[in-house]
Design a protein around this motif. Structure first.
Motif, PDB file in Angstrom:
ATOM      1  N   ASN A 119      37.969  20.132 -10.844  1.00 45.94           N
ATOM      2  CA  ASN A 119      36.882  19.747 -11.752  1.00 45.94           C
ATOM      3  C   ASN A 119      37.456  18.808 -12.814  1.00 45.94           C
ATOM      4  OD1 ASN A 119      34.297  19.654 -12.717  1.00 45.94           O
ATOM      5  ND2 ASN A 119      34.164  21.813 -13.248  1.00 45.94           N
TER       6      ASN A 119
ATOM      7  N   SER B 126      36.690  14.922 -19.845  1.00 47.36           N
ATOM      8  CA  SER B 126      35.656  14.312 -20.679  1.00 47.36           C
ATOM      9  C   SER B 126      35.954  14.621 -22.140  1.00 47.36           C
ATOM     10  CB  SER B 126      34.274  14.852 -20.304  1.00 47.36           C
ATOM     11  OG  SER B 126      34.197  16.239 -20.563  1.00 47.36           O
TER      12      SER B 126
ATOM     13  N   TYR C 219      35.211  16.918 -15.378  1.00 48.06           N
ATOM     14  CA  TYR C 219      34.655  17.780 -16.426  1.00 48.06           C
ATOM     15  C   TYR C 219      35.686  17.986 -17.545  1.00 48.06           C
ATOM     16  CZ  TYR C 219      33.093  22.149 -18.625  1.00 48.06           C
ATOM     17  OH  TYR C 219      32.717  23.115 -19.523  1.00 48.06           O
TER      18      TYR C 219
END
Length: 640
Positions: A407, A413, A410
């Motif tokens: 991930n 970010s 995610y």
């Protein structure tokens, strides 16, 4: 001359099994048993009933370990307090002498570690690890330590003074200087580990409490100097850039600022390395003592090639564990840079300034040092120890890399960069509080003295092959793929640790040498001591049935008889030197070597006519025209 071979006092009984108890050559009364129990069953490893700590069930083991640890902590705290009252700086001097100086070479190596991950440097380190490891077992630890410091010093001088008319010329000078320096850096691994470990063991017949309780701490404390080297190097680079770049860390950087920052960052450790050459030459003259003793016992004068062959044959699984785990760990060690580059790029909006990277790396090194120190604190704890520490460290690094791998968008970010940062720092912590510390000590500890430096250097070289794998691989795959690939090295490290790594926590290192003497003599099956206790063997070794040899009672009787044989041999040798008689100094030497109580017991129970005759001669009023001494007079002299 008495037979110096290792013998079991009795073979199997009529059923084909070894008896659980064996009567020594001379039966011991209760007082005499206590004499040998103090030597062969020390209270830090055995209960008052004579049970080895690893033979206890979990709850009794925990109670025993916690009680002994509390007593040892209180004893050490009392010693520190007494030192402080006598001289407030003496505890600092003790730490510097016993923890800092043994790892000074690694500290100076860590000082330039952050300069770059260069192929030639890694290749030089690999060459040094193997070459100096062999030299350390061939010519001795002291010679290996000295020549290693000399090579590092020459490499640093070359790095400070190198020059090139063209950019290509400058790069060529840099690469070869870095290669030579890398050879010295690589040699520090086997030499620091082996000399630090053997220094903790002592030189007597019986191992010391320091070895059994604090061997891991001493070696790990030396190893963590690498972390301090990285820390001070990063601080120095930041200060030098600010000084020569007019108080600013932002680009563009002038040639003058870069040149002075670069050269001074190598000049300072060069001065420290020159001092290290002096210290190892004049202050470490006994560094090779353990190796010399083992070579004397094996009648080996040069390199012990037989022991090397036998090590690969008998300890092949251990070699797979130490070399394989180090390989997996170094992929992770450099994989941590993935976290760093991604994290710093996001928080600085991909700034081209090197200062934010240096500052965050400084924090990361601080976190790593916390891991180093916690490792040194728990590495000798019998309820946790080496194997659990390495396995947990690999597992946590696997998890901490796997979570963002699947991930990545995610966690990278801006909204979730703090979670990414936490995983970045935690991966550094568990790398130090785990495989990075344990691989260093295990690669020396699980092998015999005769080839310890070679085996450590070989294992460490496989680690640097892992670093080289990462350095090359990362140039050809993108960031997402890197995160997909790296976690599985951690899982492989868990598997290798569980299956092939023995747990040497709490194991008497001299007992392991005793087992090796049986192996080298071709009598491995006759060894029954704690070195083949299931606790101290890997899962693979237990599967092969080695733990079935363990027999505490039989081993106890063997050890008493082995001490008797050593005593008889030493008596005979001294008698041969003195034309058939022993003087007072000889008897005192024997007391010192075996302890007065054991020496007295062997004198009283010997069945050798020659030795009995020397004992009667010693008691006579005159000895070859010289005044003799009665036992009471001898005891009075000893008391004085």
């Amino acid at each position: 001359m008495a037979d110096i071979g290792i013998h079991a006092p009795h073979g199997p009984d009529m059923s084909g099994r070894h008896p659980s108890t064996v009567t020594p050559q001379f039966a011991m009364d209760e007082d005499e048993s206590r004499v040998f129990n103090r030597l062969l069953k020390p209270d830090d490893s055995y209960t008052s009933e004579g049970v080895y700590w690893a033979d206890l069930n979990f709850f009794k083991r925990a109670k025993f370990v916690l009680k002994n640890d509390a007593a040892e902590t209180s004893r050490e705290a009392g010693n520190v307090w007494r030192m402080f009252k006598k001289d407030p700086l003496s505890p600092v001097a003790y730490y510097f002498r016993n923890m800092v100086l043994p790892g000074a070479g690694l500290g100076l190596e860590g000082h330039t570690w952050l300069a770059a991950i260069e192929y030639m440097e890694i290749v030089g380190i690999i060459v040094g690890q193997i070459l100096v490891g062999v030299i350390g077992d061939w010519l001795g630890r002291r010679w290996g330590l000295i020549q290693d410091a000399v090579i590092m010093f020459i490499g640093l001088v070359m790095l400070v003074s190198m020059w090139g008319v063209t950019l290509n010329g400058w790069i060529i000078c840099y690469v070869w200087s870095l290669f030579l320096y890398g050879v010295g850096v690589g040699g520090e691994y086997p030499m620091t580990a082996t000399s630090g470990m053997e220094n903790a063991v002592g030189s007597g017949k019986i191992s010391t409490k320091e070895d059994r309780l604090h061997r891991g701490r001493k070696v790990t404390s030396a190893f963590l100097m690498q972390g301090w080297g990285q820390f001070f190097n990063q601080v120095l680079l930041i200060l030098l850039l600010l000084i020569f770049h007019h108080g600013s860390g932002n680009p563009p950087y002038s040639k003058v600022a870069v040149q002075w920052t670069f050269r001074i960052s190598f000049a300072i450790p060069a001065v420290g390395t020159l001092w290290l050459v002096y210290y190892r030459t004049y202050k470490m003259k006994s560094a090779s003592k353990q190796l010399q003793l083992q070579k004397k016992k094996s009648n080996v004068t040069g390199y012990d090639t037989q022991s090397l062959k036998m090590t690969f044959y008998h300890f092949g699984g251990r070699m797979l564990a130490t070399a394989g785990c180090w390989y997996m760990n170094d992929v992770f060690f450099y994989g941590n840079k993935l976290f760093q580059s991604e994290f710093i790029g996001i928080v600085t909006n991909h700034s081209n300034s090197i200062m934010p990277g240096w500052l965050y790396n400084l924090i990361n090194v601080g976190v790593s040092l916390c891991g180093y120190y916690l490792a040194s604190f728990l590495i000798d704890n019998k309820l946790y120890g080496r194997k659990h520490m390495q396995t947990l460290g690999f597992l946590m690094d696997f998890i901490l890399f796997a979570i963002p791998a699947f991930n990545l968008e995610y966690y990278t970010s801006p909204e979730h960069i703090t979670e990414f940062q936490a995983m970045y720092f935690l991966s550094s912590f568990f790398n130090q509080f785990g495989p990075n510390s344990v691989t260093f000590i295990a690669a020396a500890e699980v092998y015999p003295t005769a080839v310890r430096a070679t085996a450590h250097g070989f294992s460490a070289a496989w680690g640097k092959l892992g670093a080289l794998t990462a350095a090359v691989l990362y140039n050809y795959i993108d960031t997402q793929t890197k995160f997909y690939v790296v976690p599985w090295f951690g899982l492989a490290g868990v598997a290798l640790s569980v299956l092939f790594l023995p747990d040497t926590t709490g194991l008497d290192l001299k007992e392991q040498e005793r087992r090796w003497a049986f192996i080298r003599a071709g009598r491995a099956q006759e060894y029954h001591g704690v070195a083949v206790h299931p606790k101290h063997l890997s899962a693979w070794e237990r599967f092969r049935g080695l733990s079935k040899q363990y027999d505490a009672d039989l081993d106890y009787a063997q050890r008493v008889e082995e001490m008797r044989k050593e005593w008889e041999v030493m008596m005979q040798e001294k008698a041969d030197e003195k034309a058939g008689h022993l003087d007072e100094q000889d008897w005192e030497d024997l007391d010192h070597e075996f302890s007065h109580e054991v020496h007295s017991y062997f004198k009283k129970t010997t069945n050798s006519p020659m030795l009995q005759g020397m004992e009667r001669e010693k008691r006579s009023p005159t000895l070859n025209g010289q005044n003799g001494y009665s036992d009471n007079e001898v005891d009075e002299k000893r008391a004085v």
